[in-house]
Design an enzyme around this catalytic site. Structure first.
Site, PDB file in Angstrom:
ATOM      1  N   LYS A  65       0.801  -1.238   0.000  1.00  0.00           N
ATOM      2  CA  LYS A  65       0.000   0.000   0.000  1.00  0.00           C
ATOM      3  C   LYS A  65       0.837   1.293   0.000  1.00  0.00           C
ATOM      4  O   LYS A  65       0.481   2.268  -0.653  1.00  0.00           O
ATOM      5  CB  LYS A  65      -0.936   0.027   1.212  1.00  0.00           C
ATOM      6  CG  LYS A  65      -2.071  -0.976   1.149  1.00  0.00           C
ATOM      7  CD  LYS A  65      -2.919  -0.836   2.397  1.00  0.00           C
ATOM      8  CE  LYS A  65      -4.138  -1.732   2.332  1.00  0.00           C
ATOM      9  NZ  LYS A  65      -5.111  -1.437   3.393  1.00  0.00           N
ATOM     10  N   ASP A 101     -10.359   2.709   2.623  1.00  0.00           N
ATOM     11  CA  ASP A 101     -10.492   2.122   3.965  1.00  0.00           C
ATOM     12  C   ASP A 101     -11.241   3.066   4.913  1.00  0.00           C
ATOM     13  O   ASP A 101     -12.061   2.622   5.713  1.00  0.00           O
ATOM     14  CB  ASP A 101      -9.108   1.812   4.556  1.00  0.00           C
ATOM     15  CG  ASP A 101      -8.463   0.605   3.887  1.00  0.00           C
ATOM     16  OD1 ASP A 101      -9.200  -0.266   3.374  1.00  0.00           O
ATOM     17  OD2 ASP A 101      -7.221   0.527   3.867  1.00  0.00           O
TER      18      ASP A 101
END
Ligand code: ATR
Length: 272
Positions: A65, A101
């Site tokens: 990420k 997220d």
């Protein structure tokens, strides 16, 4: 046929193929979503070849990420603030990176405890990658104070510094004192996975009656932390919905339809 991926290393544990597969089937879309294991050394090459390999985009998970955040052409607001990318798509030939997220965390709570956005003091337990997205979303909701408590204080302090003066880092030993001050409490640590923790669970007895409590771990669905909060008759929200909701914006970008998070989807992802 439109194609999307999730990349990680390892990747076999990912529930994303099952979740996107459910939606592709459910909406009768001619598309595919598959897990691709990409070793860190091969990440740049994979990213450079996304379009030539026929993909419209995909998801990025651990450990990629932060690296992907460095190499995309354009970042959305959440990815910029969080410093990590979990969703990739194209605008023309430009590779865009977003972070869903925080959105997933908020949307899950909106579904089960919409009042969560009205609190004043939040307490975040843990200071890893997931906590960054969560602190971002909590601040967006207008909390005046976000306490961050972590076993390793330096990580709590680094996270608090990323997001400014409303965030206050504290030592793990302060947890018991902070719990009664919070309107909203989130456990982002893996404590829930290994059967509990002596510090955390008894301290829940002192939490405000109206506090909302959530855990981002969803295996088991009711973590020891949530069970203790539930026994104390606090409002609790489990973590599975965060996984389901974070997938919505990506699916919409790659396949052109905004999918719904339903009980059927939840049961399907939970089963087997
Ligand atoms: P993620 O990206 O899922 O947040 P992570 O970056 O590995 O994963 O972070 C895991 C979090 O769980 C950290 O806050 C970690 O605390 P440390 O920073 O001190 O390592 C926390 N954690 C893991 N096991 C723990 C335990 N037994 N007790 C307390 N905290 C724990």
């Amino acid at each position: 046929m439109k194609q999307a991926f999730v990349i990680g290393f390892p990747i076999h544990h990912s529930k994303s193929p099952k979740l996107h597969g459910f939606w592709l089937d459910h909406y009768g879309i001619d598309g595919s979503y598959k897990a691709v294991e990409v070793e860190p050394d091969n990440l740049t090459r994979f990213i450079e070849n996304i379009q030539s390999n026929g993909f419209s985009g995909g998801n990025v998970t651990i450990p990629h990420k932060e690296r992907v955040y460095e190499i995309v052409d354009q970042l959305d607001e959440a990815a910029t603030a969080i410093g990590a990318v979990n969703t990739l798509w194209f605008e023309g030939s430009k590779l865009c990176g977003g972070n869903t997220d925080a959105y997933g965390f908020g949307a899950n709570l909106d579904a089960y405890a919409p009042d969560w956005r009205n609190g004043d003091v939040a307490l975040v337990i843990g200071a890893g990658g997931a906590a960054r997205a969560i602190v971002f979303e909590i601040l967006k909701s207008g909390y005046s104070t976000v306490h961050i408590v972590n076993r390793t204080y330096s990580r709590a302090s680094a996270l608090a510094n990323m997001f400014g003066s409303k965030c206050k880092a504290s030592e793990w030993s302060k947890l018991e004192d902070l719990l009664p001050t919070a309107d909203f409490i989130v456990n982002t640590t893996s404590i829930g996975m290994d059967g509990g923790n002596e510090t955390l669970l008894p301290a829940l007895n002192k939490v405000k009656e109206q506090a909302i409590v959530t855990d981002i771990v969803y295996t088991p669905l009711q973590t020891p932390f949530l069970k203790a909060a539930d026994d104390r008759q606090l409002k609790t929200v489990d973590g599975l919905g965060m996984l389901l909701h974070q997938a919505v914006p990506g699916f919409e970008r790659w396949f052109g339809l905004r999918p719904e998070v339903t009980d059927d989807l939840r049961n399907f992802v939970l089963g087997g």
